[in-house]
Design a protein around this motif. Structure first.
Motif, PDB file in Angstrom:
ATOM      1  N   GLU A 470       0.844  -1.193   0.000  1.00  0.00           N
ATOM      2  CA  GLU A 470       0.000   0.000   0.000  1.00  0.00           C
ATOM      3  C   GLU A 470       0.885   1.250   0.000  1.00  0.00           C
ATOM      4  OE1 GLU A 470      -3.907   1.647   2.430  1.00  0.00           O
ATOM      5  OE2 GLU A 470      -2.875  -0.170   3.071  1.00  0.00           O
ATOM      6  N   GLY A 471       0.549   2.190  -0.826  1.00  0.00           N
ATOM      7  CA  GLY A 471       1.319   3.424  -0.933  1.00  0.00           C
ATOM      8  C   GLY A 471       2.370   3.385  -2.019  1.00  0.00           C
ATOM      9  N   LEU A 472       2.686   2.189  -2.529  1.00  0.00           N
ATOM     10  CA  LEU A 472       3.730   2.082  -3.565  1.00  0.00           C
ATOM     11  C   LEU A 472       3.284   2.744  -4.865  1.00  0.00           C
ATOM     12  CD1 LEU A 472       6.448   0.974  -4.534  1.00  0.00           C
ATOM     13  CD2 LEU A 472       5.294  -1.182  -5.082  1.00  0.00           C
ATOM     14  N   THR A 523      15.222   2.086  -6.759  1.00  0.00           N
ATOM     15  CA  THR A 523      15.149   0.992  -5.798  1.00  0.00           C
ATOM     16  C   THR A 523      14.240   1.414  -4.651  1.00  0.00           C
ATOM     17  OG1 THR A 523      17.305   0.023  -6.297  1.00  0.00           O
ATOM     18  CG2 THR A 523      16.446  -0.338  -4.095  1.00  0.00           C
ATOM     19  N   VAL A 524      13.214   0.613  -4.385  1.00  0.00           N
ATOM     20  CA  VAL A 524      12.268   0.927  -3.312  1.00  0.00           C
ATOM     21  C   VAL A 524      12.539  -0.017  -2.145  1.00  0.00           C
ATOM     22  CG1 VAL A 524       9.855   1.170  -2.675  1.00  0.00           C
ATOM     23  CG2 VAL A 524      10.566   1.636  -5.032  1.00  0.00           C
ATOM     24  N   LEU A 525      12.792   0.574  -0.965  1.00  0.00           N
ATOM     25  CA  LEU A 525      13.068  -0.186   0.255  1.00  0.00           C
ATOM     26  C   LEU A 525      11.949   0.026   1.271  1.00  0.00           C
ATOM     27  CD1 LEU A 525      16.826   0.777   0.538  1.00  0.00           C
ATOM     28  CD2 LEU A 525      15.980  -1.509   0.088  1.00  0.00           C
ATOM     29  N   ARG A 526      11.813  -0.918   2.166  1.00  0.00           N
ATOM     30  CA  ARG A 526      10.770  -0.808   3.181  1.00  0.00           C
ATOM     31  C   ARG A 526      11.081   0.299   4.189  1.00  0.00           C
ATOM     32  NH1 ARG A 526      11.381  -6.267   2.154  1.00  0.00           N
ATOM     33  NH2 ARG A 526       9.468  -7.314   1.468  1.00  0.00           N
ATOM     34  N   ASP A 527      12.336   0.372   4.605  1.00  0.00           N
ATOM     35  CA  ASP A 527      12.743   1.341   5.618  1.00  0.00           C
ATOM     36  C   ASP A 527      14.115   1.877   5.274  1.00  0.00           C
ATOM     37  OD1 ASP A 527      10.937   2.010   7.708  1.00  0.00           O
ATOM     38  OD2 ASP A 527      10.992  -0.079   8.387  1.00  0.00           O
ATOM     39  N   GLN A 528      14.539   2.884   6.029  1.00  0.00           N
ATOM     40  CA  GLN A 528      15.895   3.412   5.854  1.00  0.00           C
ATOM     41  C   GLN A 528      16.897   2.273   5.994  1.00  0.00           C
ATOM     42  OE1 GLN A 528      16.976   6.421   5.151  1.00  0.00           O
ATOM     43  NE2 GLN A 528      15.166   7.725   5.364  1.00  0.00           N
ATOM     44  N   MET A 560      21.521   6.399 -13.974  1.00  0.00           N
ATOM     45  CA  MET A 560      21.405   7.137 -12.728  1.00  0.00           C
ATOM     46  C   MET A 560      20.675   6.279 -11.680  1.00  0.00           C
ATOM     47  SD  MET A 560      22.835  10.141 -13.200  1.00  0.00           S
ATOM     48  CE  MET A 560      24.089   9.073 -13.837  1.00  0.00           C
ATOM     49  N   THR A 561      20.826   6.630 -10.438  1.00  0.00           N
ATOM     50  CA  THR A 561      20.208   5.850  -9.355  1.00  0.00           C
ATOM     51  C   THR A 561      19.333   6.732  -8.477  1.00  0.00           C
ATOM     52  OG1 THR A 561      22.081   6.200  -7.865  1.00  0.00           O
ATOM     53  CG2 THR A 561      22.150   4.261  -9.290  1.00  0.00           C
ATOM     54  N   LYS A 562      18.309   6.145  -7.932  1.00  0.00           N
ATOM     55  CA  LYS A 562      17.451   6.838  -6.978  1.00  0.00           C
ATOM     56  C   LYS A 562      16.902   5.802  -6.004  1.00  0.00           C
ATOM     57  CE  LYS A 562      14.872  11.084  -7.344  1.00  0.00           C
ATOM     58  NZ  LYS A 562      14.060  11.954  -8.236  1.00  0.00           N
ATOM     59  N   VAL A 563      17.116   6.012  -4.726  1.00  0.00           N
ATOM     60  CA  VAL A 563      16.645   5.099  -3.689  1.00  0.00           C
ATOM     61  C   VAL A 563      15.442   5.728  -2.998  1.00  0.00           C
ATOM     62  CG1 VAL A 563      17.238   3.873  -1.581  1.00  0.00           C
ATOM     63  CG2 VAL A 563      18.964   4.193  -3.360  1.00  0.00           C
ATOM     64  N   LEU A 564      14.358   4.981  -2.961  1.00  0.00           N
ATOM     65  CA  LEU A 564      13.117   5.447  -2.342  1.00  0.00           C
ATOM     66  C   LEU A 564      12.796   4.562  -1.143  1.00  0.00           C
ATOM     67  CD1 LEU A 564      10.999   5.822  -5.607  1.00  0.00           C
ATOM     68  CD2 LEU A 564      12.424   7.563  -4.518  1.00  0.00           C
ATOM     69  N   TYR A 565      12.180   5.200  -0.116  1.00  0.00           N
ATOM     70  CA  TYR A 565      11.821   4.455   1.089  1.00  0.00           C
ATOM     71  C   TYR A 565      10.330   4.553   1.313  1.00  0.00           C
ATOM     72  CZ  TYR A 565      16.824   4.763   1.883  1.00  0.00           C
ATOM     73  OH  TYR A 565      18.178   4.684   1.739  1.00  0.00           O
ATOM     74  N   LEU A 566       9.690   3.411   1.462  1.00  0.00           N
ATOM     75  CA  LEU A 566       8.254   3.350   1.730  1.00  0.00           C
ATOM     76  C   LEU A 566       8.075   2.867   3.164  1.00  0.00           C
ATOM     77  CD1 LEU A 566       5.380   3.632   0.543  1.00  0.00           C
ATOM     78  CD2 LEU A 566       5.539   1.225  -0.107  1.00  0.00           C
ATOM     79  N   SER A 567       7.867   3.808   4.063  1.00  0.00           N
ATOM     80  CA  SER A 567       7.787   3.454   5.478  1.00  0.00           C
ATOM     81  C   SER A 567       6.442   2.826   5.798  1.00  0.00           C
ATOM     82  CB  SER A 567       7.988   4.703   6.353  1.00  0.00           C
ATOM     83  OG  SER A 567       7.740   4.388   7.700  1.00  0.00           O
ATOM     84  N   PRO A 568       6.447   1.700   6.500  1.00  0.00           N
ATOM     85  CA  PRO A 568       5.167   1.074   6.870  1.00  0.00           C
ATOM     86  C   PRO A 568       4.406   1.874   7.918  1.00  0.00           C
ATOM     87  CG  PRO A 568       6.988  -0.090   7.912  1.00  0.00           C
ATOM     88  CD  PRO A 568       7.601   0.928   6.992  1.00  0.00           C
ATOM     89  N   LYS A 571       2.004   5.821   5.194  1.00  0.00           N
ATOM     90  CA  LYS A 571       1.924   5.532   3.769  1.00  0.00           C
ATOM     91  C   LYS A 571       2.480   6.680   2.934  1.00  0.00           C
ATOM     92  CE  LYS A 571      -2.317   2.977   4.692  1.00  0.00           C
ATOM     93  NZ  LYS A 571      -3.782   2.960   4.496  1.00  0.00           N
ATOM     94  N   SER A 572       2.339   7.892   3.431  1.00  0.00           N
ATOM     95  CA  SER A 572       2.753   9.049   2.637  1.00  0.00           C
ATOM     96  C   SER A 572       4.190   9.468   2.895  1.00  0.00           C
ATOM     97  CB  SER A 572       1.822  10.237   2.936  1.00  0.00           C
ATOM     98  OG  SER A 572       1.883  10.566   4.314  1.00  0.00           O
ATOM     99  N   GLU A 573       4.818   8.873   3.887  1.00  0.00           N
ATOM    100  CA  GLU A 573       6.186   9.269   4.234  1.00  0.00           C
ATOM    101  C   GLU A 573       7.187   8.584   3.309  1.00  0.00           C
ATOM    102  OE1 GLU A 573       9.491   8.620   7.773  1.00  0.00           O
ATOM    103  OE2 GLU A 573       7.354   8.340   8.214  1.00  0.00           O
ATOM    104  N   THR A 574       7.856   9.331   2.482  1.00  0.00           N
ATOM    105  CA  THR A 574       8.863   8.794   1.562  1.00  0.00           C
ATOM    106  C   THR A 574      10.101   9.663   1.618  1.00  0.00           C
ATOM    107  OG1 THR A 574       8.133  10.110  -0.316  1.00  0.00           O
ATOM    108  CG2 THR A 574       7.055   7.992   0.003  1.00  0.00           C
ATOM    109  N   THR A 575      11.209   9.041   1.543  1.00  0.00           N
ATOM    110  CA  THR A 575      12.471   9.759   1.427  1.00  0.00           C
ATOM    111  C   THR A 575      13.213   9.199   0.241  1.00  0.00           C
ATOM    112  OG1 THR A 575      13.557   8.204   2.899  1.00  0.00           O
ATOM    113  CG2 THR A 575      12.630  10.173   3.912  1.00  0.00           C
TER     114      THR A 575
END
Length: 960
Positions: A470-472, A523-528, A560-568, A571-575
């Motif tokens: 959810e939120g992805l 790259t999408v990660l669950r947490d930092q 190029m690279t971009k790392v995204l974080y989808l915090s459980p 839902k709206s918090e992304t870094t």
């Protein structure tokens, strides 16, 4: 072949063609590779830039900086491209140019005045960057002739031109190597031609050569005498101009000896003034003749030589000390060296060229490696009946005796997918089976670029990911908002797709190929995660290197690279974070649909390419491409479903898929070789897969006898239709092993083809209704048209009247069958033959095949049972010996240069170009169609079926 000389980035010998290596080795560069960037980045430290500033520098410092840049540039050009980073030593200003000497050096390196073809320059902060594109041998707009296959600072190849020695530029060196290789072939084609009979240079003056020979034979000369002949193509005079005679003469060896050897031979006389031809000699008290001859021998022994022939002969030369008299007194000596023409190639030293190895070391090429890369055959050649080769460049057929041996690897049944004449130096041949989709077709099927908007693909993957996380979807949509046209390719792990280890914390990766943007990996990660950026960077780096060096992309490219974080927690918090060192120039952005499609076609080769079985036979790496059907099965989510059945028609690539699945399991689950078990029925196939070193391999009998499988987590079963329960429940045992860890069960993949069932016993497979999930491979890719049509007829007969141990519903996939079209081959069926007639037919046909250029390793002779092997072996040996051709092995030697003689069952899962099938009464009638199907599917090009009697009316192939 000698190993390359390797050294680290931090301390390297450097070199440039305009001055000797002995000077270059005084300079040590500090090439530090930045592993935090998704590209090859060399940091060469402080450099003074700008013409005015560089003119104020000391010559040695200016030279050292120039050499450091050239070494880095050369290594990057040959290794897929990258970035040179330097800190500007002159901090007080921002120069408008790097310096004329550096520009000229780079132009000389690429042999072109167009620097932007390979280099882009940019200032950012306190650093200056040179962006280096991969080397390409494609002609430049200013010069229609192709460049050499590899970039070099110096060829180190010398030749005589009149009275001068010429150091060949790389392009001239390539032409010289081609000419020399052809002349060696011509020489070898004349029986009894020895090295001494190799013709001398065309322009050599015979009269002068005779006079030089007489001088070489003489024992004394008079001081101040004038020789009766001048310098020429085959004669060089040198006088002693230094007190260190030994060092001086040794310095002459690398320049003049290779030049004479490469130009038909000649004479070097030391002690003669070149203009006046006066004999001056060297005073006797200034030289030790014995020590000098030893020093000459030592210097000659260090000259690199490369052979195109099999003689392995050393460079032939003779030295002579001639006394020089002043009146009646011995004044000193004249030294003479007679150099014989060399059969192949002599270098002054190793060519000056570098490459990057495993992102950690830079190495200089040996002469042998350099010649191999220079002479690597451009792709897109075709072979016609093993006698002629068609060149798309000249649009002509060329007699095979005049062709490079490497071209023989291009079978007439395959079509080139990659033009090596313009690809990077590290690119390998890529071929698809004739009649299958080309890379352009595969790209349109898998990764089509929409005319407008952004397309997400594969649909099944992104829909599953969006539903699970959810939120992805909102996160991805936010990131994609700026892009108007392109394609976003999702993967559960791009690392696994690129044969890297998976990072379990990664939710997914997505590769963006969009208009007015460089390729970008998200790259999408669950947490930092502190290691998240390193994972993304390494994956992007590997992708970029493979797009260039494997996929053959010739444009300027970065990922190029971009790392995204989808915090459980929210839902709206992304870094997000980026590992990019510097913004790339706009020339690295994709400007139109054509560029995007060219890059995606390179991506097709990266994702669908696999090492062809032809590579093992030919001794050089060849890549083939998976079909869309095979690729879709390979893209299966191995974590969602651990237990799969794959039903594949004969020749549909089941064994290839089994190997690719094992590679994927290894990377997804961080497995070692001893954690994956491959099981098959016959020993030869077990040996074939075991030699790949990707798994443990056993036969079904060994699997049932052995108890200790404590390290095994995953099992792949191949050719399962031929398994039996005679030694116990193999299927139950495999299930128990892969499911013993309930929390983390292993994978069990079973590949089978009921059409090729070769027995009437119980197989031990579960009922067809329990074989779920199930995938089907219905596209036959191995066999030529006539053989495929015969297979189709056999399978129709099997479906109509199947053996009792085959479930009828398993044969319903036949209507879905597809065959590759327009692949020419041979099918011959002979009936009512005696054993003598069969043996003579095989021997006579083989003789004709060998005359056309086929070899032992193209052929297999298969009989019905193992007991019949000995019945035919001695008769075949006798018949073959009469025709001076005999080399046999069993199926275990399928990769050796022998004719395989074995049973059809033991050859299951293997293949050869030409197969002879011998069948007698011992074959079981209820499964004879199945055995014939197995037999026919083993033959790629030619199939000969020989029946001992008329007990069975074989099906005839459909026509048209």
């Amino acid at each position: 072949m000698k190993p390359e000389a390797c050294f680290s980035f931090r301390r390297s010998n450097v070199g440039e063609s305009s001055f000797p290596r002995t000077n270059m080795e005084k300079h040590n560069s500090s090439l530090v590779e930045d592993l935090s960037h998704p590209d090859l980045v060399f940091n060469i430290g402080k450099v003074t830039l700008g013409e005015r500033n560089r003119n104020k520098m000391q010559k040695t410092q200016r030279e050292q900086e120039r050499v450091n840049i050239l070494q880095a540039a050369c290594a990057l050009l040959n290794s897929g491209g990258g970035v040179i980073q330097m800190e500007m030593a002159n901090e007080d200003e921002q120069p408008v140019e790097i310096g004329l000497d550096l520009e000229e050096a780079l132009r000389e390196l690429i042999q072109s005045s167009d620097l932007q073809a390979f280099f882009e320059f940019k200032y950012q902060g306190k650093c200056f960057y040179i962006f280096v594109k991969s080397w390409s041998s494609a002609p430049s707009p200013e010069d229609s002739s192709p460049k050499p296959r590899i970039c070099s600072l110096s060829s180190s190849l010398r030749r005589r031109s009149g009275t001068s020695v010429i150091l060949m530029k790389s392009r001239e060196a390539f032409d010289f190597l081609v000419t020399r290789k052809k002349s060696v072939k011509c020489s070898l084609s004349h029986e009894g031609l020895s090295q001494s009979k190799i013709p001398r240079a065309v322009h050599q003056n015979v009269f002068e050569s005779d006079l030089a020979f007489k001088l070489f034979q003489s024992d004394r000369l008079k001081y101040d005498d004038i020789l009766p002949f001048p310098e020429s193509q085959s004669v060089e005079f040198k006088q002693f101009s230094t007190k260190n005679i030994q060092k001086y003469v040794k310095s002459l060896i690398p320049e003049y000896i290779p030049a004479f050897a490469n130009s038909g031979g000649g004479y070097l006389f030391v002690g003669v003034e070149d203009q006046s031809r006066k004999v001056l000699g060297c005073a006797k008290d200034q030289v030790d003749c014995a020590s000098l001859e030893t020093a000459i021998a030592d210097a000659v022994s260090k000259l690199p030589i490369v052979h195109f022939c099999s003689s392995e002969a050393q460079l032939s030369y003779r030295t002579k000390v001639i006394d020089v008299f002043h009146g009646e007194d011995l004044y000193g000596y004249c030294f003479a060296i007679k150099v014989e023409p060399f059969c192949c190639v002599v270098f002054s030293e190793a060519p000056i060229s570098w490459m990057v190895n495993d992102r950690k070391t830079i190495y200089s090429l040996t002469a042998e490696k350099w010649v191999d890369m220079m002479m690597y055959s451009p792709g897109s050649w075709m072979v016609n009946d093993r006698k002629n080769i068609y060149s798309p460049t000249t649009k002509k057929w060329v007699d095979m005796t005049d062709a490079d041996p490497d071209l023989l690897c291009l079978s007439k049944d395959f079509e080139s997918q990659l033009n090596l004449s313009s690809a990077s130096p590290l690119s390998r041949p890529v071929y698809s089976k004739k009649g299958l989709e080309h890379k352009e077709d595969l790209q349109r099927i898998l990764f089509s670029v929409p005319r407008e908007n952004l397309r997400y693909t594969p649909e099944s993957v992104w829909k599953e990911l969006f539903s699970q996380h959810e939120g992805l979807k909102a996160l991805i949509s936010q990131q994609m908002h700026p892009f108007s046209q392109g394609i976003l390719i999702f993967s559960r792990s791009w690392a696994v797709d690129l044969d890297l280890r998976e990072k379990q914390e990664v939710i997914c990766d997505a590769l963006l190929i969009a208009l007015n943007s460089p390729p970008t990996l998200y790259t999408v990660l669950r947490d930092q995660d502190a290691e998240g950026q390193a994972y993304c960077t390494q994956t992007a780096f590997t992708l970029k290197q493979k797009l260039v060096n494997m996929g053959g992309y010739t444009g300027k490219v970065c990922v190029m690279t971009k790392v995204l974080y989808l915090s459980p927690r929210s839902k709206s918090e992304t870094t997000e974070g980026s590992g990019c060192l510097v913004d790339y120039p706009s020339s690295y952005y994709l400007r139109d649909t054509q560029q995007m499609e060219a890059l995606l076609q390179a991506l097709v080769i990266v994702l669908l390419g696999f090492r062809s079985f032809l590579s093992d036979q030919l001794g050089c790496e060849i890549l083939n491409l998976l079909t869309v059907q095979q690729y879709e099965i390979l893209s299966t989510n191995l974590r969602k479903n651990r237990h799969w059945f794959v039903h594949g028609l004969p020749g549909s690539g089941k064994t290839v898929m089994a190997m690719k699945i094992m590679e994927k399991i290894r990377n997804m689950f961080h497995c070692e070789k001893n954690n994956i078990l491959y099981i098959c029925e016959n020993q030869p196939l077990k040996n074939f897969i075991g030699n790949k070193q990707i798994c443990e391999a056993v036969t079904r009998k060994t699997f049932m006898k052995k108890e200790d499988f404590k390290d095994i987590q995953h099992i792949i079963v191949d050719e399962a239709q031929n398994f039996r329960k005679e030694d116990g429940d193999w299927y139950g045992k495999a299930i128990a092993i892969t499911q013993r860890e309930k929390e983390h069960p292993g994978n069990l993949w079973i590949f089978l083809d009921y059409f090729q069932t070769s027995h009437l016993d119980v197989s031990g497979l579960p009922p067809l209704s329990s074989q779920y999930p199930r995938e089907e491979l219905t596209r036959v890719v191995r066999n030529a048209d006539q053989i495929a049509l015969y297979l189709k007829k056999l399978m129709k007969n099997i479906k109509k009247n199947p053996p009792r141990n085959i479930p009828r519903r398993s044969l319903e996939m036949l209507p879905e069958a597809e065959w590759v079209r327009d692949v020419q081959g041979i099918l011959k069926i002979q009936k009512n033959l005696t054993q003598t007639q069969i043996v003579n037919f095989v021997a006579d046909t083989c003789k004709g095949l060998f005359e056309k250029g086929y070899t032992f390793k193209d052929i297999a002779v298969l009989v019905s049972t193992t007991e019949e092997v000995n019945d035919y072996k001695y008769d075949l040996l006798r018949a073959m010996r009469k025709k001076r051709m005999v080399q046999f092995c069993d199926a275990s030697g399928v990769l050796s240069d022998h004719i395989v003689l074995d049973s059809v069952r033991r050859f299951s899962g293997l293949e050869r170009n030409i197969v002879f099938g011998i069948h007698s009464k011992t074959a079981e009638p209820p499964i004879l169609n199945n055995i014939l199907a197995c037999l026919a599917s083993r033959a790629k090009q030619q199939l000969y079926i020989l029946f001992c009697d008329n007990f069975y009316k074989e099906p005839q192939p459909e026509m048209g």
